[in-house]
Design an enzyme around this catalytic site. Structure first.
Site, PDB file in Angstrom:
ATOM      1  N   ARG A  67      -1.702  -7.712   7.987  1.00 63.71           N
ATOM      2  CA  ARG A  67      -2.829  -8.442   7.343  1.00 63.71           C
ATOM      3  C   ARG A  67      -3.034  -8.449   6.305  1.00 63.71           C
ATOM      4  O   ARG A  67      -3.142  -9.482   5.650  1.00 63.71           O
ATOM      5  CB  ARG A  67      -4.149  -7.874   7.630  1.00 63.71           C
ATOM      6  CG  ARG A  67      -3.915  -6.833   8.331  1.00 63.71           C
ATOM      7  CD  ARG A  67      -5.875  -6.480   8.088  1.00 63.71           C
ATOM      8  NE  ARG A  67      -5.880  -5.983   9.641  1.00 63.71           N
ATOM      9  CZ  ARG A  67      -6.353  -5.151  10.229  1.00 63.71           C
ATOM     10  NH1 ARG A  67      -5.870  -4.004   9.806  1.00 63.71           N
ATOM     11  NH2 ARG A  67      -6.297  -4.949  11.446  1.00 63.71           N
ATOM     12  N   ARG A  80       3.439   4.999   4.392  1.00 64.84           N
ATOM     13  CA  ARG A  80       3.082   3.538   5.573  1.00 64.84           C
ATOM     14  C   ARG A  80       4.215   2.668   4.456  1.00 64.84           C
ATOM     15  O   ARG A  80       3.752   2.151   3.489  1.00 64.84           O
ATOM     16  CB  ARG A  80       1.969   3.433   5.533  1.00 64.84           C
ATOM     17  CG  ARG A  80       1.141   4.189   6.555  1.00 64.84           C
ATOM     18  CD  ARG A  80       0.051   3.243   6.925  1.00 64.84           C
ATOM     19  NE  ARG A  80      -0.872   2.533   6.156  1.00 64.84           N
ATOM     20  CZ  ARG A  80      -1.720   2.042   6.016  1.00 64.84           C
ATOM     21  NH1 ARG A  80      -2.709   2.534   6.806  1.00 64.84           N
ATOM     22  NH2 ARG A  80      -2.414   1.345   5.027  1.00 64.84           N
ATOM     23  N   LYS A 125     -16.071   4.726   2.755  1.00 66.09           N
ATOM     24  CA  LYS A 125     -14.444   4.025   4.044  1.00 66.09           C
ATOM     25  C   LYS A 125     -15.687   2.981   5.173  1.00 66.09           C
ATOM     26  O   LYS A 125     -16.472   2.711   4.563  1.00 66.09           O
ATOM     27  CB  LYS A 125     -13.512   4.983   4.751  1.00 66.09           C
ATOM     28  CG  LYS A 125     -13.366   5.289   2.755  1.00 66.09           C
ATOM     29  CD  LYS A 125     -11.651   5.822   3.549  1.00 66.09           C
ATOM     30  CE  LYS A 125     -10.790   5.116   4.319  1.00 66.09           C
ATOM     31  NZ  LYS A 125      -9.205   5.219   4.076  1.00 66.09           N
ATOM     32  N   GLU A 126     -15.165   2.813   6.418  1.00 66.71           N
ATOM     33  CA  GLU A 126     -15.076   1.987   7.659  1.00 66.71           C
ATOM     34  C   GLU A 126     -16.956   2.712   8.221  1.00 66.71           C
ATOM     35  O   GLU A 126     -17.367   2.441   8.503  1.00 66.71           O
ATOM     36  CB  GLU A 126     -13.897   2.092   8.057  1.00 66.71           C
ATOM     37  CG  GLU A 126     -13.588   0.880   7.785  1.00 66.71           C
ATOM     38  CD  GLU A 126     -11.998   1.805   7.829  1.00 66.71           C
ATOM     39  OE1 GLU A 126     -11.894   3.040   7.375  1.00 66.71           O
ATOM     40  OE2 GLU A 126     -11.297   0.867   7.848  1.00 66.71           O
ATOM     41  N   ARG A 178       0.576  -1.321  -0.283  1.00 65.17           N
ATOM     42  CA  ARG A 178       0.483  -0.052   0.291  1.00 65.17           C
ATOM     43  C   ARG A 178       0.891   1.004   0.048  1.00 65.17           C
ATOM     44  O   ARG A 178       0.871   2.444   0.943  1.00 65.17           O
ATOM     45  CB  ARG A 178      -1.081   0.283   1.497  1.00 65.17           C
ATOM     46  CG  ARG A 178      -1.221  -1.156   1.435  1.00 65.17           C
ATOM     47  CD  ARG A 178      -2.875  -1.412   0.205  1.00 65.17           C
ATOM     48  NE  ARG A 178      -3.183  -2.851   0.708  1.00 65.17           N
ATOM     49  CZ  ARG A 178      -3.170  -4.364   0.093  1.00 65.17           C
ATOM     50  NH1 ARG A 178      -1.314  -4.453  -0.522  1.00 65.17           N
ATOM     51  NH2 ARG A 178      -3.696  -4.929   0.413  1.00 65.17           N
ATOM     52  N   TRP A 214     -10.126  -6.973  11.729  1.00 67.16           N
ATOM     53  CA  TRP A 214      -9.193  -6.489  10.296  1.00 67.16           C
ATOM     54  C   TRP A 214     -10.104  -4.928  10.354  1.00 67.16           C
ATOM     55  O   TRP A 214      -9.439  -4.176   9.062  1.00 67.16           O
ATOM     56  CB  TRP A 214     -10.944  -6.606   9.460  1.00 67.16           C
ATOM     57  CG  TRP A 214     -10.548  -6.260   7.817  1.00 67.16           C
ATOM     58  CD1 TRP A 214      -9.772  -7.213   6.993  1.00 67.16           C
ATOM     59  CD2 TRP A 214     -11.339  -5.699   7.091  1.00 67.16           C
ATOM     60  NE1 TRP A 214      -9.910  -5.745   5.868  1.00 67.16           N
ATOM     61  CE2 TRP A 214     -10.674  -4.982   6.340  1.00 67.16           C
ATOM     62  CE3 TRP A 214     -12.809  -5.198   8.367  1.00 67.16           C
ATOM     63  CZ2 TRP A 214     -11.913  -4.836   5.260  1.00 67.16           C
ATOM     64  CZ3 TRP A 214     -13.519  -4.209   6.584  1.00 67.16           C
ATOM     65  CH2 TRP A 214     -13.050  -3.803   5.631  1.00 67.16           C
ATOM     66  N   ASP A 245      -9.691  -1.607  11.121  1.00 63.56           N
ATOM     67  CA  ASP A 245      -9.104  -0.719  11.714  1.00 63.56           C
ATOM     68  C   ASP A 245      -9.857   0.540  12.697  1.00 63.56           C
ATOM     69  O   ASP A 245      -8.987   1.086  13.762  1.00 63.56           O
ATOM     70  CB  ASP A 245      -7.905   0.075  10.939  1.00 63.56           C
ATOM     71  CG  ASP A 245      -6.929  -0.442  10.187  1.00 63.56           C
ATOM     72  OD1 ASP A 245      -6.660  -1.395  10.784  1.00 63.56           O
ATOM     73  OD2 ASP A 245      -6.533  -0.060   9.264  1.00 63.56           O
ATOM     74  N   GLY A 255      -6.732  -4.696  -0.780  1.00 65.20           N
ATOM     75  CA  GLY A 255      -6.842  -6.149  -1.102  1.00 65.20           C
ATOM     76  C   GLY A 255      -8.546  -6.843  -1.785  1.00 65.20           C
ATOM     77  O   GLY A 255      -8.524  -8.240  -2.002  1.00 65.20           O
TER      78      GLY A 255
HETATM   79  O1  IFM Z   1      -7.907  -4.390   6.739  1.00 64.13           O
HETATM   80  C1  IFM Z   1      -7.639  -3.230   6.953  1.00 64.13           C
HETATM   81  C2  IFM Z   1      -6.377  -2.457   6.126  1.00 64.13           C
HETATM   82  O2  IFM Z   1      -5.679  -3.357   7.235  1.00 64.13           O
HETATM   83  C3  IFM Z   1      -5.697  -1.256   5.637  1.00 64.13           C
HETATM   84  N1  IFM Z   1      -7.056  -0.757   5.527  1.00 64.13           N
HETATM   85  C4  IFM Z   1      -7.537  -0.305   5.928  1.00 64.13           C
HETATM   86  C5  IFM Z   1      -8.933  -1.653   6.129  1.00 64.13           C
HETATM   87  C6  IFM Z   1     -10.292  -1.529   6.646  1.00 64.13           C
HETATM   88  O3  IFM Z   1      -9.810  -0.690   8.400  1.00 64.13           O
END
Ligand code: IFM
Length: 808
Positions: free
Chosen positions: A364, A358, A631-632, A348, A486, A488, A705
């Site tokens: 992971r 980074r 995003k999350e 990344r 997973w 963050d 991913g």
């Molecule tokens: O799983 C993470 C990943 O390691 C980094 N980006 C965000 C994802 C979800 O929070």
């Protein structure tokens, strides 16, 4: 709206309009000498690290988002009009200027046509080399003689450490030098006195250096000073030297440097002339000149191009499919895998968004990246896997990042509160995937160090991964979420419990039991299955909320992801992983996946949760900082989209798996590219969901991913070609109206031709398989039945035996 098309025969994406909604990028080179290049020739270059080795400058988040880059300016010496060989940076009106960009596998070709002059520029880095070619062909399509002056431009960094270059100007503006050192050679040096004192210094340390050479025409001028070439009040659009018609032969001495050579082409009507620029790192005289001597002919450049293309296309040859769906074909045959390979290479750490701060391999993500590339590059996958496993600490958790100078066995373990709960559970996806792909079962016996000292077999590392979570259970007998699972953004408190990790652990225990049986370690298998029973009971006791599984339990006992909670009522990951880990009963699986469809499915993909967080405290759910629907925070987190596809295929729902797949794969947006805005040929980390004001917009292209899981889901679950330890499983789950599909699959050095027939139009179920004419009444073909060139015909049918146990 459409901006281009897929040319799968050449493994290229062809951009026919240069005014794409965002800059559409590609990668050149390798993990040693890497580069990002866009459809308008924007981008940068880096040596080993996007952040520490950035020798060619890009201004991140500038307008446009991809400048500067690798430019050729063309100037008509008769009338003084000038343009660039890529539409930007000059940006001539598009009713007069035509352009096409072909992004291929580690090369990009940009053509232009303006006022009777055609140009074609091809950019690539030869395999294993630390330099790049910019090859320019100019053709006079008018009916008169044309005198075209060509100027190149790129901007070198003042310091290869990007922070020093961009921020510490009181230092970095005073260390750069540019000079002409040969008829066609320019030399750039940073902190040159250190090199004079220590010529043994390796480039990229205290001494940083680049060179530029012009081939095919005399260098009639040059500029190594950016200030001289662009001018104090000039711009990339109107560089002073191009406006004035000539370089000033400037030799940079402080301030900023640039890579500008000037050449003159006189072209008869219909005539084409080719020149090329070579640009590399290291000292111009000690290294550059030698490279020019060896590689500086068009013939050699052609040979290097052919080698490069063959190398990449061989990797893509590991899996080729012809299905009734063109978007899936583009994804499987070229771009899905290419995306995985690039992500595997750069993790990344280098794109138009990731500027490399980074650096290294995020734990992971990098373990998961192995799933996408095991078939294409099994040896490299193994090497990476060993490196990642060596990032596990003796307690079973992992270091968060494997940095460039990571030294297995000699690292300091993170503090207890710094461990993530999921990191090593990803072994149970990646390791069996690699072993089944390669057939190297002995890998489980390979001894690998722990990050902080000591060593164990891979099998031993797997056990420690399980024990790490088993030794860190919360009040309800579920794994503690620790710093993060997973997700963050999930802040449960150290002792809060993660159901997602509980499902990972369940899958891990099942997988470990299977491996143990195969290794003849019956006690270990029994241990794992007993632990699994206990975990199952805890999951069933606490985590089923009637219509879906909960999300997590906070340290204070608060249960998240329930029907009664206002925000984040339903969480995607715990539904799909309930299925993927086989923790859900058949009824729970059916119901929770229905809830996913009802609550989380959008036309653009599956949301991570719903409704978004607005009032929830950020110390519980830090994704509240993101705008709702991104995003999350109830966005479509593309990393997870493959999980939706896998879960539905495991339940036999081919139509729904297909629907989810099509909603999220970039290729499906090619004719409506304005929705995603980003490249229709590669994934993005996140897509704005229907909770946002911009549903469908996708951001953070390439390194995600998302590439891995979507490619893995399509190839191994939807098309269902899944290596097992001792055979090849063919168990597709497809859209019911497909008649079938064909696949060319490379597996354990055999090239296999697979045809799947679906005469009864069902979604899932293999009745029997013919291998070179021999009937096998099972979905797994024993490896002993296969040879290079085997022809396999798999018949789907309603009388199918039940599918074998799935391994994710
Ligand atoms: O799983 C993470 C990943 O390691 C980094 N980006 C965000 C994802 C979800 O929070």
């Amino acid at each position: 709206m459409k901006y281009g098309y897929f040319d799968d025969d050449k493994a290229e994406y062809v951009i026919t309009r240069p005014d794409t909604p965002t800059s559409w990028s590609n990668y050149l080179g390798s993990t040693v000498y890497g580069a990002v290049i866009t459809n308008n020739a924007g981008g940068y270059g880096f040596y080993k690290s996007g952040a520490q080795g950035r020798f060619m400058r890009l201004r991140f988040n500038a307008v446009p988002m991809d400048q500067p880059g690798r430019y050729f300016y063309l100037r008509d010496q008769e009338d003084g009009d000038f343009w660039s060989a890529s539409w930007q940076p000059v940006g001539k009106p598009l009713d007069q200027y035509k352009s096409e960009c072909r992004h291929g596998t580690a090369y990009t070709t940009i053509t232009s046509e303006y006022k009777g002059i055609k140009s074609e520029t091809k950019y690539y880095v030869p395999l294993g080399q630390n330099f790049e070619y910019w090859r320019l062909k100019v053709t006079n399509t008018s009916d008169k003689v044309r005198k075209i002056r060509v100027f190149s431009y790129c901007e070198f960094s003042n310091q290869w450490n990007t922070t020093q270059d961009q921020v510490n100007l009181q230092y970095s503006l005073f260390i750069v030098k540019g000079e002409k050192v040969g008829d066609n050679l320019l030399r750039y040096s940073i902190q040159d006195n250190l090199y004079i004192q220590h010529p043994e210094y390796e480039v990229g340390g205290a001494y940083m250096s680049e060179w530029v050479a012009l081939i095919g025409t005399p260098m009639t001028g040059f500029d190594t000073s950016r200030e001289a070439f662009i001018g104090t009040y000039g711009s990339y659009e109107h560089p002073k030297a191009v406006v004035d018609g000539a370089c000033t032969n400037s030799e940079a001495f402080g301030d900023n440097s640039c890579g500008t050579v000037q050449g003159d082409l006189e072209l008869q009507p219909g005539e084409t002339k080719e020149i090329m620029l070579m640009l590399g790192i290291d000292d111009a005289l000690a290294v550059g000149q030698k490279i020019v001597n060896e590689f500086g002919t068009f013939k050699r450049a052609d040979e290097e191009f052919e080698k490069l293309v063959n190398n990449w296309h061989a990797k893509l040859g590991s899996f080729k499919a012809i299905t009734p769906d063109e978007d899936i074909n583009h994804t499987v045959n070229v771009w899905g895998l290419y995306n995985c390979l690039i992500t595997f290479a750069w993790s990344r750490a280098a794109s138009l968004v990731y500027n490399g701060e980074r650096d290294g391999l995020g734990y992971r993500d990098s373990v998961q990246d192995i799933l996408g590339v095991s078939a294409a590059i099994p040896e490299e996958a193994e090497e990476r896997l060993v490196r990642m496993i060596s990032g596990q600490c003796q307690n079973g958790g992992a270091v968060p990042v494997i940095s460039k100078d990571f030294n297995a066995g000699h690292e300091k373990a993170p503090k207890p509160e710094e461990f993530r709960s999921d990191d090593c559970e990803w072994f149970f996806n990646a390791v069996p995937c690699y072993v089944a792909e390669s057939g190297n079962f002995d890998f489980y016996n390979k001894v690998v160090p722990y990050a902080d000292g000591g060593e164990a077999t891979v099998y031993g590392h797997l056990k420690r991964a399980l024990e790490f979570n088993l030794e860190r259970m919360g009040a309800d007998g579920l794994p503690c979420g620790l710093l993060a699972d997973w997700n963050d953004c999930l802040k449960l408190g150290y002792h809060g419990e993660s159901l997602f990790v509980a499902f990972q652990l369940r899958l891990g225990l099942t997988t470990y039991a299977d491996i143990s049986e195969r290794l003849g370690k019956k006690d270990e298998a029994a241990w794992a299955l007993k632990e699994r029973d206990t975990l199952d009971a805890n999951i069933q006791k606490k985590c089923w909320d009637g219509k879906w599984f909960i999300w997590a339990v906070g340290e204070d006992g608060t249960v998240y992801g329930t029907q009664t909670i206002e925000e984040g009522q339903i969480y995607f990951n715990t539904q799909v992983w309930a299925v993927m880990s086989s923790a859900a009963t058949a009824e729970q699986a059916r119901i929770c996946m229905e809830s996913v469809k009802e609550k989380l499915a959008t036309p653009y993909g599956l949301m991570l949760c719903a409704p978004p967080f607005v009032k929830t405290r950020s110390d519980i759910m830090s994704s509240v900082v993101f705008l709702p629907g991104i995003k999350e925070n109830a966005g479509i987190f593309n990393h997870t989209q493959g999980w939706g596809v896998i879960a539905e295929t495991m339940l036999g729902n081919g139509d729904r798996a297909y629907e989810y797949c099509k909603a999220s794969i970039p290729a499906a947006y090619n004719d409506k590219a304005e929705i995603r805005q980003s490249e229709p040929y590669v994934v993005g980390q996140t897509t704005y969901s229907t909770f946002s004001k911009r549903p469908g917009n996708t951001r953070t292209s390439w390194l995600s991913g998302a590439g891995t899981w979507s490619y893995y889901a399509i190839t191994q679950y939807m098309l269902g070609i899944k290596p097992q330890y001792d055979g090849l499983l063919i168990d597709p789950c497809i859209k019911h109206d497909w008649d079938g599909f064909t696949v060319e699959r490379r597996w354990r050095k055999m090239n296999l031709h697979i045809e799947v027939k679906n005469p009864q139009h069902i979604c899932k179920g293999i009745e029997y398989i013919e291998v070179d004419g021999k009937r096998i009444d099972a979905a797994v073909i024993p490896v002993s039945e296969l040879k290079d060139g085997s022809k396999i015909v798999a018949y789907m049918g309603k009388d199918a035996k039940s599918s074998p146990v799935e391994r994710v």
